[in-house]
Write a protein that holds these residues in place. Structure first.
Motif, PDB file in Angstrom:
ATOM      1  N   GLY A  88     -12.194   2.170  -7.145  1.00 19.97           N
ATOM      2  CA  GLY A  88     -11.469   2.468  -8.281  1.00 19.97           C
ATOM      3  C   GLY A  88     -11.268   1.501  -9.303  1.00 19.97           C
ATOM      4  O   GLY A  88     -12.200   0.490  -9.322  1.00 19.97           O
ATOM      5  N   LYS A  89     -10.246   1.481 -10.041  1.00 22.57           N
ATOM      6  CA  LYS A  89      -9.757   0.283 -10.913  1.00 22.57           C
ATOM      7  C   LYS A  89      -9.714  -0.628 -10.140  1.00 22.57           C
ATOM      8  O   LYS A  89      -9.952  -1.885 -10.791  1.00 22.57           O
ATOM      9  N   SER A  90      -8.760  -0.876  -8.891  1.00 21.28           N
ATOM     10  CA  SER A  90      -8.478  -1.950  -8.353  1.00 21.28           C
ATOM     11  C   SER A  90      -9.828  -2.893  -8.275  1.00 21.28           C
ATOM     12  O   SER A  90      -9.733  -4.165  -8.101  1.00 21.28           O
ATOM     13  N   LYS A  91     -11.035  -2.174  -7.851  1.00 21.02           N
ATOM     14  CA  LYS A  91     -12.070  -2.972  -7.493  1.00 21.02           C
ATOM     15  C   LYS A  91     -12.604  -3.942  -8.735  1.00 21.02           C
ATOM     16  O   LYS A  91     -12.998  -5.213  -8.534  1.00 21.02           O
ATOM     17  N   ASP A  92     -12.187  -3.432  -9.903  1.00 15.48           N
ATOM     18  CA  ASP A  92     -12.600  -4.316 -11.274  1.00 15.48           C
ATOM     19  C   ASP A  92     -11.639  -5.113 -11.572  1.00 15.48           C
ATOM     20  O   ASP A  92     -11.910  -6.188 -12.086  1.00 15.48           O
ATOM     21  N   ILE A  93     -10.500  -5.104 -11.062  1.00 12.02           N
ATOM     22  CA  ILE A  93      -9.187  -6.013 -11.693  1.00 12.02           C
ATOM     23  C   ILE A  93      -8.755  -6.693 -10.528  1.00 12.02           C
ATOM     24  O   ILE A  93      -8.218  -7.967 -10.927  1.00 12.02           O
ATOM     25  N   GLY A 126       0.793  -1.202   0.044  1.00  9.46           N
ATOM     26  CA  GLY A 126      -0.154   0.093   0.250  1.00  9.46           C
ATOM     27  C   GLY A 126       0.856   1.204  -0.049  1.00  9.46           C
ATOM     28  O   GLY A 126       2.065   1.197   0.245  1.00  9.46           O
ATOM     29  N   ASN A 127       0.407   2.359  -0.102  1.00  5.66           N
ATOM     30  CA  ASN A 127       1.021   3.706  -0.182  1.00  5.66           C
ATOM     31  C   ASN A 127       0.441   4.586   0.941  1.00  5.66           C
ATOM     32  O   ASN A 127      -0.731   4.538   1.649  1.00  5.66           O
ATOM     33  N   GLY A 128       1.422   5.280   1.501  1.00  2.00           N
ATOM     34  CA  GLY A 128       1.049   6.391   2.621  1.00  2.00           C
ATOM     35  C   GLY A 128       0.792   5.619   3.824  1.00  2.00           C
ATOM     36  O   GLY A 128       1.442   4.549   4.292  1.00  2.00           O
ATOM     37  N   GLY A 129      -0.369   5.882   4.287  1.00  2.00           N
ATOM     38  CA  GLY A 129      -0.972   5.256   5.504  1.00  2.00           C
ATOM     39  C   GLY A 129      -1.154   3.682   5.190  1.00  2.00           C
ATOM     40  O   GLY A 129      -1.087   3.076   6.296  1.00  2.00           O
ATOM     41  N   SER A 130      -1.597   3.643   4.069  1.00  2.00           N
ATOM     42  CA  SER A 130      -1.642   1.994   3.798  1.00  2.00           C
ATOM     43  C   SER A 130      -0.565   1.409   3.857  1.00  2.00           C
ATOM     44  O   SER A 130      -0.415   0.231   4.035  1.00  2.00           O
ATOM     45  N   ALA A 131       0.560   1.764   3.299  1.00  2.00           N
ATOM     46  CA  ALA A 131       2.050   1.289   3.534  1.00  2.00           C
ATOM     47  C   ALA A 131       2.107   0.932   5.053  1.00  2.00           C
ATOM     48  O   ALA A 131       2.616  -0.128   5.308  1.00  2.00           O
ATOM     49  N   GLY A 132       2.009   1.965   5.775  1.00  2.00           N
ATOM     50  CA  GLY A 132       2.077   1.738   7.258  1.00  2.00           C
ATOM     51  C   GLY A 132       1.154   0.498   7.691  1.00  2.00           C
ATOM     52  O   GLY A 132       1.623  -0.355   8.290  1.00  2.00           O
ATOM     53  N   ASN A 133       0.073   0.463   7.210  1.00  2.00           N
ATOM     54  CA  ASN A 133      -0.988  -0.695   7.541  1.00  2.00           C
ATOM     55  C   ASN A 133      -0.351  -2.019   7.060  1.00  2.00           C
ATOM     56  O   ASN A 133      -0.453  -3.045   7.518  1.00  2.00           O
ATOM     57  N   GLY A 157      -6.879   3.206  -0.578  1.00  2.00           N
ATOM     58  CA  GLY A 157      -8.221   4.187  -0.321  1.00  2.00           C
ATOM     59  C   GLY A 157      -8.935   4.074  -1.519  1.00  2.00           C
ATOM     60  O   GLY A 157     -10.079   3.625  -1.789  1.00  2.00           O
ATOM     61  N   SER A 158      -8.346   4.807  -2.656  1.00  2.00           N
ATOM     62  CA  SER A 158      -9.036   5.022  -4.064  1.00  2.00           C
ATOM     63  C   SER A 158      -9.034   3.684  -4.717  1.00  2.00           C
ATOM     64  O   SER A 158      -9.887   3.613  -5.721  1.00  2.00           O
ATOM     65  N   GLY A 159      -7.962   2.936  -4.738  1.00  2.00           N
ATOM     66  CA  GLY A 159      -7.849   1.975  -5.780  1.00  2.00           C
ATOM     67  C   GLY A 159      -7.330   2.364  -7.004  1.00  2.00           C
ATOM     68  O   GLY A 159      -7.267   1.403  -7.988  1.00  2.00           O
ATOM     69  N   ASN A 160      -6.795   3.362  -7.254  1.00  2.00           N
ATOM     70  CA  ASN A 160      -6.477   3.999  -8.511  1.00  2.00           C
ATOM     71  C   ASN A 160      -4.828   4.373  -8.450  1.00  2.00           C
ATOM     72  O   ASN A 160      -4.548   4.597  -9.688  1.00  2.00           O
ATOM     73  N   SER A 161      -4.190   3.975  -7.413  1.00  2.00           N
ATOM     74  CA  SER A 161      -2.777   4.116  -7.812  1.00  2.00           C
ATOM     75  C   SER A 161      -2.202   3.288  -8.831  1.00  2.00           C
ATOM     76  O   SER A 161      -2.330   2.121  -8.666  1.00  2.00           O
ATOM     77  N   SER A 162      -1.335   3.641  -9.532  1.00  2.00           N
ATOM     78  CA  SER A 162      -0.702   3.133 -10.522  1.00  2.00           C
ATOM     79  C   SER A 162       0.117   1.932 -10.023  1.00  2.00           C
ATOM     80  O   SER A 162       0.222   0.742 -10.444  1.00  2.00           O
TER      81      SER A 162
END
Length: 201
Positions: free
Chosen positions: A160-165, A59-66, A130-135
């Protein structure tokens, strides 16, 4: 993430009232969610554990910490004996590797390139976003699919896109980054406790 992404409330609200409203949003999200998809993830992690396959978080940012936090919980927190934990790795935890890949290839490759080296067919990928759209999140899910690594995405907002893929999306439709990140840890801790209680060793 910036607090401006939170739904605006009147400036004069007291701290106590704000905390109550926050807790109510979290409580409503928890009580209305269908936990079937989390049960599926629990079962898949349990199989990885029994078969000594690997589980990857990122994950990125706070999600990276998690991601780093939960990797610790699954490596050690679920173990009932030395060496009894899950073979788990956070792809967010090595700044030397991340800065190398970001510098040489681009930030969007920081997770997918690691997965390409570390993972094998039958392993498991859990992305936190969070968004599911980070590249970089999208690329690592795509890399997992190439390698027959099943992917789960724990997501907020629209998913975001992650939900679909992703193979399985655990989507909490909340337009609040902090609560979206809260849910990542809550799901992880639920899984941690269930796995610990359901292993005899």
């Amino acid at each position: 993430m910036l607090l401006k992404k939170i739904i605006k409330m009147k400036p004069s609200i007291s701290a106590k009232e704000y905390f109550f409203n926050y807790s109510e949003k979290l409580k409503e999200l928890l009580s209305s969610f269908d936990w079937t998809v989390v049960q599926e993830l629990a079962n898949d992690i349990d199989v990885c554990w029994k078969e000594k396959r690997r589980v990857f978080f990122c994950g990125n940012g706070g999600s990276a910490g998690n991601a780093i936090h939960l990797a610790n919980d699954f490596l050690y927190g679920i173990a009932k004996r030395t060496g009894g934990g899950l073979r788990v790795l956070s792809l967010s935890d090595n700044p030397a590797v991340i800065s190398c890949l970001a510098n040489d290839l681009g930030y969007e490759y920081i997770f997918s390139e690691q997965l390409a080296v570390q993972a094998n067919q039958g392993d498991l990928l859990i992305v936190l976003s969070g968004s599911g759209n980070s590249s970089n999140i999208i690329r690592v899910i795509e890399q997992a699919r190439i390698m027959n690594v099943k992917s789960y995405a724990i997501l907020g907002f629209t998913g975001g896109k992650s939900k679909d893929i992703a193979d399985v999306a655990i989507h909490f439709p909340i337009n609040d980054m902090q609560i979206a990140e809260d849910m990542q840890v809550i799901v992880g801790h639920m899984l941690m406790q269930w796995l610990y209680l359901n292993r005899p060793e």
